[in-house]
Scaffold this motif. Structure first.
Motif, PDB file in Angstrom:
ATOM      1  N   LEU A  23       2.130   9.673  11.570  1.00 49.64           N
ATOM      2  CA  LEU A  23       1.292   8.380  11.273  1.00 49.64           C
ATOM      3  C   LEU A  23       1.297   7.112  10.649  1.00 49.64           C
ATOM      4  N   THR A  24       1.744   6.146   9.735  1.00 48.84           N
ATOM      5  CA  THR A  24       2.124   5.502   9.237  1.00 48.84           C
ATOM      6  C   THR A  24       0.723   4.614   8.329  1.00 48.84           C
ATOM      7  N   ALA A  25       0.902   4.116   7.556  1.00 54.47           N
ATOM      8  CA  ALA A  25       0.261   3.242   6.827  1.00 54.47           C
ATOM      9  C   ALA A  25       0.651   3.070   5.939  1.00 54.47           C
ATOM     10  N   THR A  26       0.014   1.542   5.142  1.00 48.46           N
ATOM     11  CA  THR A  26       0.869   0.841   3.799  1.00 48.46           C
ATOM     12  C   THR A  26      -0.490   0.878   2.928  1.00 48.46           C
ATOM     13  N   GLU A  27       0.575   0.867   2.059  1.00 45.46           N
ATOM     14  CA  GLU A  27      -0.104   0.636   0.485  1.00 45.46           C
ATOM     15  C   GLU A  27      -1.237   0.233   0.273  1.00 45.46           C
ATOM     16  N   GLY A  28      -2.445   0.234   0.284  1.00 47.92           N
ATOM     17  CA  GLY A  28      -3.675  -0.767   0.002  1.00 47.92           C
ATOM     18  C   GLY A  28      -4.313  -0.757   0.712  1.00 47.92           C
ATOM     19  N   GLY A  29      -4.251  -0.739   2.256  1.00 52.27           N
ATOM     20  CA  GLY A  29      -4.550  -0.779   3.671  1.00 52.27           C
ATOM     21  C   GLY A  29      -5.446   0.619   4.256  1.00 52.27           C
ATOM     22  N   SER A  30      -6.114   0.711   5.290  1.00 52.74           N
ATOM     23  CA  SER A  30      -6.502   1.983   5.680  1.00 52.74           C
ATOM     24  C   SER A  30      -6.125   1.654   6.775  1.00 52.74           C
ATOM     25  N   ILE A  31      -6.297   3.368   7.317  1.00 52.29           N
ATOM     26  CA  ILE A  31      -6.040   3.911   8.844  1.00 52.29           C
ATOM     27  C   ILE A  31      -7.273   4.797   9.188  1.00 52.29           C
ATOM     28  N   THR A  32      -6.786   5.677  10.434  1.00 52.86           N
ATOM     29  CA  THR A  32      -8.357   6.461  10.880  1.00 52.86           C
ATOM     30  C   THR A  32      -6.666   7.464  11.546  1.00 52.86           C
ATOM     31  N   LEU A  33      -7.152   8.786  10.815  1.00 51.12           N
ATOM     32  CA  LEU A  33      -6.563   9.631  11.765  1.00 51.12           C
ATOM     33  C   LEU A  33      -7.356  10.226  13.268  1.00 51.12           C
ATOM     34  N   THR A  86      -3.307   5.246  -0.861  1.00 57.00           N
ATOM     35  CA  THR A  86      -2.571   4.960  -2.291  1.00 57.00           C
ATOM     36  C   THR A  86      -1.285   6.241  -2.202  1.00 57.00           C
ATOM     37  N   GLU A  87      -0.461   6.077  -2.570  1.00 56.00           N
ATOM     38  CA  GLU A  87       1.570   6.552  -1.546  1.00 56.00           C
ATOM     39  C   GLU A  87       0.385   7.889  -1.829  1.00 56.00           C
ATOM     40  N   TRP A  88      -0.437   8.622  -2.803  1.00 55.74           N
ATOM     41  CA  TRP A  88      -0.869   9.914  -3.157  1.00 55.74           C
ATOM     42  C   TRP A  88      -1.289  10.381  -2.174  1.00 55.74           C
ATOM     43  N   ASP A  89      -2.135   9.763  -0.990  1.00 53.68           N
ATOM     44  CA  ASP A  89      -2.602  10.209   0.477  1.00 53.68           C
ATOM     45  C   ASP A  89      -1.359  10.553   1.356  1.00 53.68           C
ATOM     46  N   MET A 104      -6.637  23.390  16.478  1.00 50.10           N
ATOM     47  CA  MET A 104      -6.540  22.879  15.180  1.00 50.10           C
ATOM     48  C   MET A 104      -5.368  21.314  15.722  1.00 50.10           C
ATOM     49  N   LYS A 105      -5.741  21.032  15.151  1.00 47.72           N
ATOM     50  CA  LYS A 105      -4.326  18.822  15.474  1.00 47.72           C
ATOM     51  C   LYS A 105      -3.836  19.523  13.801  1.00 47.72           C
ATOM     52  N   THR A 106      -2.372  19.196  13.832  1.00 48.81           N
ATOM     53  CA  THR A 106      -2.101  18.573  12.239  1.00 48.81           C
ATOM     54  C   THR A 106      -0.955  16.984  12.782  1.00 48.81           C
ATOM     55  N   LEU A 107      -1.638  16.389  12.016  1.00 54.53           N
ATOM     56  CA  LEU A 107      -1.154  15.313  11.403  1.00 54.53           C
ATOM     57  C   LEU A 107      -0.477  14.929  10.067  1.00 54.53           C
ATOM     58  N   HIS A 108       0.383  13.834  10.480  1.00 54.12           N
ATOM     59  CA  HIS A 108       1.725  13.572   9.172  1.00 54.12           C
ATOM     60  C   HIS A 108       2.018  12.490   8.781  1.00 54.12           C
ATOM     61  N   LEU A 109       0.688  11.956   7.454  1.00 58.45           N
ATOM     62  CA  LEU A 109       1.198  10.713   7.464  1.00 58.45           C
ATOM     63  C   LEU A 109       2.091  10.005   6.599  1.00 58.45           C
ATOM     64  N   THR A 110       2.481   9.479   6.186  1.00 58.15           N
ATOM     65  CA  THR A 110       4.198   8.383   5.835  1.00 58.15           C
ATOM     66  C   THR A 110       2.609   7.402   4.990  1.00 58.15           C
ATOM     67  N   VAL A 111       3.439   6.742   4.031  1.00 54.87           N
ATOM     68  CA  VAL A 111       2.618   5.631   3.539  1.00 54.87           C
ATOM     69  C   VAL A 111       4.286   4.645   2.814  1.00 54.87           C
ATOM     70  N   LEU A 112       3.672   3.904   3.567  1.00 54.88           N
ATOM     71  CA  LEU A 112       4.837   2.374   3.384  1.00 54.88           C
ATOM     72  C   LEU A 112       4.557   1.895   2.175  1.00 54.88           C
ATOM     73  N   ILE A 113       5.004   1.439   1.013  1.00 50.62           N
ATOM     74  CA  ILE A 113       4.811   0.824  -0.505  1.00 50.62           C
ATOM     75  C   ILE A 113       5.913  -0.372  -0.782  1.00 50.62           C
ATOM     76  N   ASN A 182      12.423  -4.345   0.825  1.00 49.16           N
ATOM     77  CA  ASN A 182      12.333  -3.035   2.229  1.00 49.16           C
ATOM     78  C   ASN A 182      11.624  -3.246   3.332  1.00 49.16           C
ATOM     79  N   ASN A 183      10.959  -4.814   3.297  1.00 47.70           N
ATOM     80  CA  ASN A 183      10.194  -5.316   4.992  1.00 47.70           C
ATOM     81  C   ASN A 183       9.337  -4.729   4.850  1.00 47.70           C
ATOM     82  N   VAL A 184       8.451  -4.454   3.718  1.00 49.73           N
ATOM     83  CA  VAL A 184       6.978  -3.887   3.384  1.00 49.73           C
ATOM     84  C   VAL A 184       6.492  -5.005   2.517  1.00 49.73           C
ATOM     85  N   GLY A 185       6.116  -5.935   3.141  1.00 58.71           N
ATOM     86  CA  GLY A 185       5.292  -6.785   1.810  1.00 58.71           C
ATOM     87  C   GLY A 185       6.954  -7.759   1.797  1.00 58.71           C
ATOM     88  N   LYS A 186       6.013  -8.741   0.591  1.00 59.40           N
ATOM     89  CA  LYS A 186       6.686  -9.209  -0.336  1.00 59.40           C
ATOM     90  C   LYS A 186       8.442  -8.595  -0.898  1.00 59.40           C
TER      91      LYS A 186
END
Length: 228
Positions: A23-33, A86-89, A104-113, A182-186
């Protein structure tokens, strides 16, 4: 995570086919795993981040970080919500059901900054003399790695965090703009003013220094003569 129960085997617990999701999330946003568990009976659902302590055990939070919560839209929903990401998530999360063996289910989260420029660590405006070499630096971060360009007079003059100017002349004076995207934000910008002084100005500077020294010398000489 899909945990399926079978009526003829219900006393033996639930069955889960191990799976992995990215999964991918953007810094400052929200996501549901996502994690769905059907009819867990007396079993418990756990959420872990990487190899640390559990984040949740059933409905009970095990962390002081209130950005994490369960998004339970129904009885089977055990999705983990993360707010103000945050990037630490970034990292690996596991939704676990304590059957034997554990499922179990394994999820890998990438944070776009978004691309960011640390102006404190980057070059600032400067005055230099003709013939000198100038090195400009732009401290940039972001994920994915931002593309860094240097712009002067609306034209791209270089790519990368460093811009080298050799044997500068008066024509080298002006505004050099570092851009990062980097096409993420301005797109991020940082302007650096470079002013090139002529050699004549340098010579005048040295002559003024010499005159000041001579004047100081004669003042000291007059003081000693007067006190003699």
């Amino acid at each position: 995570m899909e945990i399926h129960s079978f009526p003829e085997n219900n006393s033996k617990g639930q069955e889960l086919t191990n799976s992995t999701e990215s999964l991918t999330a953007t810094e400052g946003g929200s996501i549901t795993l996502p994690c769905t568990a059907h009819n867990i009976s007396d079993k418990k659902v756990f959420w872990f981040q990487t190899e640390g302590y559990p984040i949740f055990v059933l409905n009970e939070s095990q962390t002081a970080d209130d950005r994490f919560e369960l998004g339970r839209s129904n009885g089977d929903d055990w999705g983990l919500q993360i707010h103000d990401v945050t990037e630490w998530d970034a990292g690996t999360y596991r939704c676990l059901l304590n059957t034997k063996p554990v499922q179990m289910k394994t999820l890998h989260l990438t944070v776009l900054i978004p691309a960011k420029i640390n102006k404190t660590m980057s070059s600032t405006s400067m005055n230099v003399f003709e013939g000198e070499d100038v090195e400009l630096y732009c401290d940039v971060r972001g994920n994915p790695e931002p593309l860094v360009r240097w712009i002067r007079n609306d034209e791209s003059v270089a790519v990368g965090k460093n811009l080298s100017l050799y044997d500068v002349t008066c024509e080298s004076s002006g505004t050099y703009t570092c851009t990062a995207s980097n096409n993420v934000g301005k797109t991020a910008y940082h302007d650096i003013q470079v002013a090139v002084c002529t050699n004549a100005a340098e010579e005048t500077h040295h002559r003024n220094e010499g005159f000041a020294f001579i004047l100081f010398f004669w003042c000291i000489k007059d003081i000693f003569i007067s006190s003699a």
